[in-house]
Design an enzyme around this catalytic site. Structure first.
Site, PDB file in Angstrom:
ATOM      1  N   GLY A  14       0.812  -1.214   0.000  1.00 57.49           N
ATOM      2  CA  GLY A  14       0.000   0.000   0.000  1.00 57.49           C
ATOM      3  C   GLY A  14       0.843   1.260   0.000  1.00 57.49           C
ATOM      4  NE  ARG A  80      -5.195  -5.906  -7.657  1.00 54.65           N
ATOM      5  CZ  ARG A  80      -5.213  -6.300  -8.911  1.00 54.65           C
ATOM      6  NH1 ARG A  80      -5.061  -7.592  -9.189  1.00 54.65           N
ATOM      7  NH2 ARG A  80      -5.367  -5.446  -9.897  1.00 54.65           N
ATOM      8  N   GLY A 117       6.230  -2.817   3.435  1.00 50.22           N
ATOM      9  CA  GLY A 117       5.821  -3.191   4.772  1.00 50.22           C
ATOM     10  C   GLY A 117       6.227  -4.612   5.109  1.00 50.22           C
ATOM     11  CG  ASP A 118       3.931  -6.980   7.901  1.00 51.11           C
ATOM     12  OD1 ASP A 118       3.246  -5.971   7.662  1.00 51.11           O
ATOM     13  OD2 ASP A 118       3.446  -8.108   8.073  1.00 51.11           O
ATOM     14  CG  ASP A 143      -1.052  -0.681   8.780  1.00 47.92           C
ATOM     15  OD1 ASP A 143      -1.955   0.176   8.779  1.00 47.92           O
ATOM     16  OD2 ASP A 143      -0.950  -1.561   7.901  1.00 47.92           O
ATOM     17  CG  MET A 185      -6.956   2.538   7.014  1.00 49.80           C
ATOM     18  SD  MET A 185      -6.038   2.985   5.512  1.00 49.80           S
ATOM     19  CE  MET A 185      -7.183   2.412   4.265  1.00 49.80           C
TER      20      MET A 185
END
Length: 369
Positions: A14, A80, A117-118, A143, A185
């Site tokens: 994202g 995705r 990210g992770d 996040d 979020m």
């Protein structure tokens, strides 16, 4: 690894504020200090998986003063389509991991900087291990759930957006004697929710890491009213479940189920229990975009410079990190272990409870407020 001449950089997962600032820092450091060529991969992993390859060489003259200030990523990104189990047009799935490796080799890159990210770190590290590709990670996510770093690029800007939303919701709540519920979020982590709740003066902050009771929320609102206030503010993380443990999800395009709806659930329950008027605001992707905060620009710049230096020093298979007020780096195997949860007995939870914010039920062995 031999002498570096060609460096790749991509964004994955994202988007968030500060990504362009990382790319800018990588390019400045690589070109100015080392004389390397830098290639930006278009749309993350897809740029190396598709044929023809999709990329652009990054020159210093591409980075006007606006690039540091712009949100999103001008290279594009994807969140995705796992290359190891890639969905095909006919509905089947195919392992396309070697397409990625072949693309890297066709572009004759010497190393790859991955901003993600992770989840992205895990998949990209597996791809790079498969192809013997030298990788350096740069953590980014609103996040703030990446292991090994105190902060990830994009988090502070997102918290600022949520805090400003609370600032704007407060006068409306007071004017109409309402309970305002703000759904934010964060996926399965409550970092955004608790940081913004403290900063924005919320009365309730619900996070996925701590169970809550609806009657406890109602009591907190009644307490606020007894203290002389005619309104209340609630922040709830999207990953929170209903009181009975049911996830709140909605269907999106491509058949994806994503978090959403916990705010509406709470609104109905609280209105019935307290007879107060409630309203729900779901910020959604507003938290991702916009001009990056000062901290995110600084973090992005520091991470980008350090990532290039790591490549130059041969420190591969590691991720840049912010610890103890400085830049360092950690092994990717310590990062790729899933999301980093909010510490339920950490400083921020203690601060929130010290301020009288209801943040869920005390855990076994923990004293009640």
């Amino acid at each position: 690894m031999g002498k570096v001449r060609r460096l790749g950089v991509l964004t994955s997962g994202g988007d968030c504020a500060g990504l362009n600032a990382v790319i800018r820092a990588v390019t400045y450091r690589a070109v100015r200090s080392y004389g390397w060529k830098v290639f930006g991969i278009i749309d993350g992993t897809m740029g190396l998986m598709e044929r023809p390859l999709r990329y652009r060489e990054l020159d210093l003259d591409m980075f006007s003063g606006n690039m540091l200030r712009e949100g999103g990523t001008f290279l594009g990104t994807v969140n995705r389509g796992d290359p190891f189990n890639y969905p095909m047009p006919d509905g089947s799935h195919k392992d396309r991991s070697l397409d990625f490796v072949d693309g890297f080799n066709k572009l004759a890159l010497d190393a790859l900087i991955v901003i993600g990210g992770d989840g992205s770190m895990k998949i990209l590290s597996q791809l790079c291990d498969l192809g013997g590709i030298g990788m350096v990670g740069v953590p980014k996510t609103i996040d703030n759930d990446v292991h090994g770093t105190d902060f990830a690029v994009g988090f502070t800007t997102a918290v600022n957006v949520v805090t400003e939303a609370l600032d704007r919701l407060h006068p409306t709540a007071a004017s109409h004697h309402r309970v305002m519920i703000l759904e934010v979020m964060g996926r399965d982590a409550g970092h955004i929710a608790v940081n913004a709740a403290i900063s924005g003066g919320a009365d309730v902050a619900l996070v996925p890491e701590l169970p809550y009771r609806l009657d406890s929320i109602a009591r907190k609102i009644e307490e606020v009213i007894r203290e002389g206030r005619n309104h209340a503010l609630i922040v709830v993380a999207e990953g929170c479940k209903t009181e009975d443990g049911t996830p709140a999800t909605v269907a999106h395009s491509h058949g994806q189920m994503r978090y959403g709806g916990i705010g509406a659930y709470l609104s109905d329950k609280i209105a019935a229990m307290t007879e107060l008027e409630t309203r729900v605001t779901t910020l959604g992707h507003v938290q991702r975009g916009g001009t990056p905060s000062t901290r995110d620009r600084l973090l992005a710049s520091a991470f980008g410079v350090h990532a290039v230096d790591m490549v130059a020093e041969g420190k591969l298979g590691r991720m840049v990190a912010w610890q103890e007020r400085g830049v360092t780096d950690v092994p990717l195997e310590e990062v790729c272990i899933g999301p980093r949860s909010l510490e339920t007995e950490g400083t921020l939870i203690k601060v929130a409870r010290g301020l009288g914010i209801y943040v869920g039920e005390p855990q076994p062995g923990e004293a009640a407020d």
